[in-house]
Design an enzyme around this catalytic site. Structure first.
Site, PDB file in Angstrom:
ATOM      1  N   GLN A  24      31.366  47.787  49.495  1.00 16.23           N
ATOM      2  CA  GLN A  24      31.183  47.593  48.060  1.00 16.23           C
ATOM      3  C   GLN A  24      29.752  47.216  47.679  1.00 16.23           C
ATOM      4  OE1 GLN A  24      34.970  45.074  47.886  1.00 16.23           O
ATOM      5  NE2 GLN A  24      35.013  46.056  45.893  1.00 16.23           N
TER       6      GLN A  24
ATOM      7  N   HIS B 223      37.396  45.330  56.151  1.00 16.92           N
ATOM      8  CA  HIS B 223      37.650  45.399  54.706  1.00 16.92           C
ATOM      9  C   HIS B 223      37.601  46.880  54.330  1.00 16.92           C
ATOM     10  CE1 HIS B 223      37.412  42.807  50.830  1.00 16.92           C
ATOM     11  NE2 HIS B 223      37.715  44.033  50.458  1.00 16.92           N
TER      12      HIS B 223
ATOM     13  N   ASN C 268      41.305  42.327  55.820  1.00 18.43           N
ATOM     14  CA  ASN C 268      41.450  42.034  54.408  1.00 18.43           C
ATOM     15  C   ASN C 268      42.563  42.905  53.828  1.00 18.43           C
ATOM     16  OD1 ASN C 268      40.403  40.985  51.714  1.00 18.43           O
ATOM     17  ND2 ASN C 268      40.440  43.194  51.367  1.00 18.43           N
ATOM     18  N   GLU C 269      43.567  42.264  53.267  1.00 27.01           N
ATOM     19  CA  GLU C 269      44.605  42.966  52.506  1.00 27.01           C
ATOM     20  C   GLU C 269      45.113  44.235  53.184  1.00 27.01           C
ATOM     21  OE1 GLU C 269      43.440  43.600  48.439  1.00 27.01           O
ATOM     22  OE2 GLU C 269      42.994  41.494  48.085  1.00 27.01           O
TER      23      GLU C 269
ATOM     24  N   TYR D 284      45.254  37.522  42.392  1.00 28.56           N
ATOM     25  CA  TYR D 284      44.783  38.035  41.105  1.00 28.56           C
ATOM     26  C   TYR D 284      45.824  37.922  39.996  1.00 28.56           C
ATOM     27  CZ  TYR D 284      40.671  39.659  43.548  1.00 28.56           C
ATOM     28  OH  TYR D 284      39.509  39.684  44.267  1.00 28.56           O
TER      29      TYR D 284
ATOM     30  N   GLU E 158      39.930  35.214  47.880  1.00 28.13           N
ATOM     31  CA  GLU E 158      39.446  35.985  46.726  1.00 28.13           C
ATOM     32  C   GLU E 158      40.205  35.551  45.486  1.00 28.13           C
ATOM     33  OE1 GLU E 158      39.557  40.292  46.905  1.00 28.13           O
ATOM     34  OE2 GLU E 158      38.760  40.269  48.953  1.00 28.13           O
TER      35      GLU E 158
ATOM     36  N   TRP F   9      35.790  35.857  44.002  1.00 23.87           N
ATOM     37  CA  TRP F   9      35.483  37.285  44.042  1.00 23.87           C
ATOM     38  C   TRP F   9      34.807  37.620  42.731  1.00 23.87           C
ATOM     39  CZ3 TRP F   9      35.250  40.761  47.806  1.00 23.87           C
ATOM     40  CH2 TRP F   9      34.907  42.052  47.427  1.00 23.87           C
TER      41      TRP F   9
ATOM     42  N   GLU G 227      33.811  48.932  42.673  1.00 19.61           N
ATOM     43  CA  GLU G 227      35.195  48.458  42.666  1.00 19.61           C
ATOM     44  C   GLU G 227      36.118  49.618  43.070  1.00 19.61           C
ATOM     45  OE1 GLU G 227      36.807  45.734  42.881  1.00 19.61           O
ATOM     46  OE2 GLU G 227      38.725  46.722  42.575  1.00 19.61           O
ATOM     47  N   TRP G 228      35.931  50.078  44.319  1.00 15.65           N
ATOM     48  CA  TRP G 228      36.769  51.108  44.925  1.00 15.65           C
ATOM     49  C   TRP G 228      36.940  52.308  43.983  1.00 15.65           C
ATOM     50  CZ3 TRP G 228      36.140  49.881  49.642  1.00 15.65           C
ATOM     51  CH2 TRP G 228      36.097  48.541  50.030  1.00 15.65           C
TER      52      TRP G 228
HETATM   53  C1  FCB Z   1      40.853  43.102  46.223  1.00 18.67           C
HETATM   54  C2  FCB Z   1      39.844  43.595  47.240  1.00 18.67           C
HETATM   55  C3  FCB Z   1      38.407  43.420  46.825  1.00 18.67           C
HETATM   56  C4  FCB Z   1      38.203  43.677  45.354  1.00 18.67           C
HETATM   57  C5  FCB Z   1      39.200  42.894  44.527  1.00 18.67           C
HETATM   58  C6  FCB Z   1      39.034  43.056  43.033  1.00 18.67           C
HETATM   59  O1  FCB Z   1      42.033  43.810  46.358  1.00 18.67           O
HETATM   60  O2  FCB Z   1      40.033  42.940  48.466  1.00 18.67           O
HETATM   61  O3  FCB Z   1      37.617  44.250  47.639  1.00 18.67           O
HETATM   62  O4  FCB Z   1      38.218  45.010  45.093  1.00 18.67           O
HETATM   63  O5  FCB Z   1      40.499  43.265  44.885  1.00 18.67           O
END
Ligand code: FCB
Length: 457
Positions: free
Chosen positions: A29, A120, A164-165, A295, A359, A406, A413-414
Site C-alpha cells: 500500500q 499482508h 494480516n487478515e 472497523y 488496525e 490505521w 486502499e486495495w
Molecule cells: C484492512 C486492511 C488494511 C486496510 C484497512 C482499511 O482490511 O488490513 O490493509 O486496507 O482494511
C-alpha cells in the site's frame, strides 16, 4: 472538540502503564519501488494490471514512495511521538531484504518499536501460478520465507505477526475475487483459508526458533455479528457469518479445532478434504498475543438466496443490514461500541490472551483549507470514539495492551485505489509531499497523555 488534551489533569481516561501507541501500514500500500532491488511481481501487481480490477487503474506505483522516503516517514512518526510502527515485509523482496534492515534500524534509533507483519497479502506471483494459497505447498514456502526474514531481523523486531487478515486473503482473494488474485470459487477460498492457517502455524515455529524472546501472534479482522431479530432464521444467519468470519480462524489457532457447525457448513466446499492429520496441531501453536483489526460490526438477517460469487460460502441468503449509524467514506457504519463488545468477548472466550488493536481508523474525503491544513474532525471523532470504547473494554477486564491506528500515510486502499484516504498524514501522490492532518496532532496528544480528556457533551 479540543485537538489536544490541554494538561495532564484533564486526562480522564488513562490507559494502562506501558500501553503501546502505534500506527500501522502495509508494504504494497505504501512502498512503491515495485521493480527496485530485485523485487519480483506479486499477485497485487498482476491484479492491478487487469482492466477494471482496481479503481482508476491504480496500482502499487507510486504508493507513498515509502521505500525511498522511509527516513522522512520515521522522522515524522518520531515528531508525533508514535511509540510503535506496524509495517509489513514484502515477500516479493525476499532476494534483498536490506530495506527492512534500514527501516528497523532507523526506527530503533528513534526509539520506535518495530512491529513486523510477515504477510499482508502480497504473495509472489510465481507462487500463485502454482496454485497460490489453494496449494498447501504455499504454506511451507511461507514458513521458509518466515525463517529467512526472522533470521535477518530477529530480535530487533518488538512484535511479530504472521498473517494480516487471512479472511480477506482467502475469501476476497479466492471467494468473490474483489482482491488479488481475483479468483471466484468458494472451494478455492476454503482451501486457501486452511492453508493460510497452516502457514501461520508453521511460521510461528520459525519465529520461535529464530526470535524466541519476541512476542508473536496473528492479526485477524473480527466483527461482532448481530442478528436483526430474535427469529431462528436470523439467529442462524448470525451463527453462520460468525463462523465464517471469526471462529474459522480463532478456534483452529487458539483451540486446535474447527467448530463442528462450521465443519458442517463448509462440508460442501471441501474443508475436510484439505485438512491433513497433523494440521490442527501445527496450527495450534501457543501465541503471545492476538492482533485485532476492527472497523465495524455486522447486522444480519436471513433472506432468499441470490446468485453470484459470494465471499460467504453457502450464505448467499444472508442479508447485511444497516443499523442507522453515520458512515465513513467506505460506507462502513461507525460503531465504536462494537469494539468494546469484541474485546470483552474475546477476553472472556480466550482468557489469558493479550490483545492488541492492530488496525482501526477511517476514510473521509479530506480537503485542504486555504491555509493548507486538513481539519479532519470526523476522523478525530471516529478515533476518539473507538479509543473510549477500547478504554471501556479495559475497564471491563479486557487485557488490551496496545492500539495501532490505521494508518500512518494515505495509501493504495486495495481495489479502491488512492481515492480512499485513511491516513493520519495526507500524501500528495504527485509530489509525495506529506501533510500531517489535524488527526495526527490529536493522536500525538493522546499518546503524550496516555489517555483522553472527559467526553464533551
Ligand atoms: C484492512 C486492511 C488494511 C486496510 C484497512 C482499511 O482490511 O488490513 O490493509 O486496507 O482494511
Amino acid at each position: 472538540m479540543s485537538v489536544v488534551p490541554q494538561a495532564s489533569e484533564s486526562v480522564a481516561l488513562r490507559f494502562p502503564t506501558g500501553f503501546v501507541w502505534g500506527a500501522a501500514t502495509a508494504s504494497y500500500q505504501i512502498e512503491g519501488a515495485t521493480t527496485l532491488d530485485g523485487r519480483v511481481d506479486s499477485i497485487w501487481d498482476e491484479f492491478c494490471r487487469r482492466p477494471g480490477a482496481v479503481a482508476n487503474g491504480d496500482s502499487g506505483e507510486p504508493g507513498a514512495d515509502h521505500y525511498r522516503r522511509y527516513a522522512e516517514d520515521v522522522d515524522l512518526m518520531s515528531s508525533l511521538g508514535i511509540g510503535a510502527y506496524r509495517f509489513s515485509i514484502a515477500w516479493p523482496r525476499l532476494k534483498d531484504l536490506s530495506f527492512y534492515d534500514r527501516l528497523v534500524d532507523s526506527l530503533l534509533e528513534k526509539g520506535i518499536a518495530p512491529w513486523a507483519t510477515l504477510y499482508h497479502w502480497d504473495l509472489p506471483q510465481s507462487l500463485e501460478e502454482a496454485g497460490g494459497w489453494t496449494n498447501r505447498v504455499t504454506a511451507y514456502r511461507f514458513a521458509e520465507y518466515a525463517s529467512t526474514v526472522v533470521g535477518r531481523l530477529g530480535d530487533r523486531v518488538a512484535g511479530w505477526l504472521t498473517l494480516n487478515e487471512p479472511w480477506c486473503a482467502a475469501f476476497l482473494g479466492y471467494g468473490n475475487g474483489v482482491h488479488a488474485p481475483g479468483v471466484r470459487d468458494s472451494r478455492a477460498a476454503v482451501a486457501a483459508a486452511h492453508h493460510l492457517l497452516l502457514g501461520h502455524g508453521l511460521a510461528m515455529s520459525e519465529i520461535r526458533a529464530g526470535a524466541p524472546d519476541v512476542p508473536a501472534g496473528i492479526t485477524l479482522n473480527l466483527f461482532p455479528v448481530r442478528p436483526a431479530t430474535g427469529s431462528e432464521a436470523d439467529a442462524d444467519a448470525a451463527r453462520r457469518i460468525d463462523g465464517l468470519q471469526n471462529r474459522i480462524f480463532l478456534n483452529p489457532v487458539l483451540r486446535g479445532e474447527y467448530d463442528a457447525d462450521l465443519l458442517d457448513d463448509l462440508a460442501p466446499y471441501g474443508l475436510q478434504e484439505v485438512i491433513q492429520d497433523t494440521d490442527l496441531k501445527a496450527i495450534n501453536q501457543p501465541i503471545d498475543l492476538l492482533g485485532v483489526n476492527y472497523y465495524r460490526a455486522y447486522l444480519v438477517s436471513a433472506g432468499d438466496p441470490v446468485d453470484g460469487p459470494s465471499e460467504w460460502p453457502g450464505s448467499s441468503d444472508v442479508r447485511f443490514l444497516q443499523s442507522g449509524h453515520p458512515k465513513t467514506e467506505m460506507d462502513w457504519e461507525v460503531q465504536p461500541e462494537g469494539l468494546t463488545e469484541l474485546l470483552v468477548s474475546l477476553s472472556r472466550e480466550y482468557p489469558g490472551l493479550p490483545l492488541y488493536v492492530t488496525e482501526n481508523g477511517a476514510a473521509y474525503p479530506d480537503t485542504f483549507t486555504e491555509d493548507g491544513e486538513i481539519r479532519d474532525a470526523e476522523r478525530i471523532a471516529f478515533l476518539d470514539g473507538h479509543l473510549r470504547a477500547a478504554h471501556s473494554a479495559v475497564e471491563q477486564g479486557a487485557d488490551l495492551r496496545g492500539y495501532f491506528c490505521w494508518t500512518l500515510l494515505d495509501n493504495l486502499e486495495w481495489a479502491w485505489g488512492y481515492e480512499k484516504r485513511f491516513g493520519l498524514v495526507h500524501v500528495d501522490f504527485d509530489t509525495q509531499k506529506r501533510t500531517p492532518k489535524d488527526s495526527a496532532r490529536w493522536y500525538s496528544g493522546v499518546i503524550e497523555h496516555n489517555g483522553l480528556p472527559a467526553a464533551e457533551d
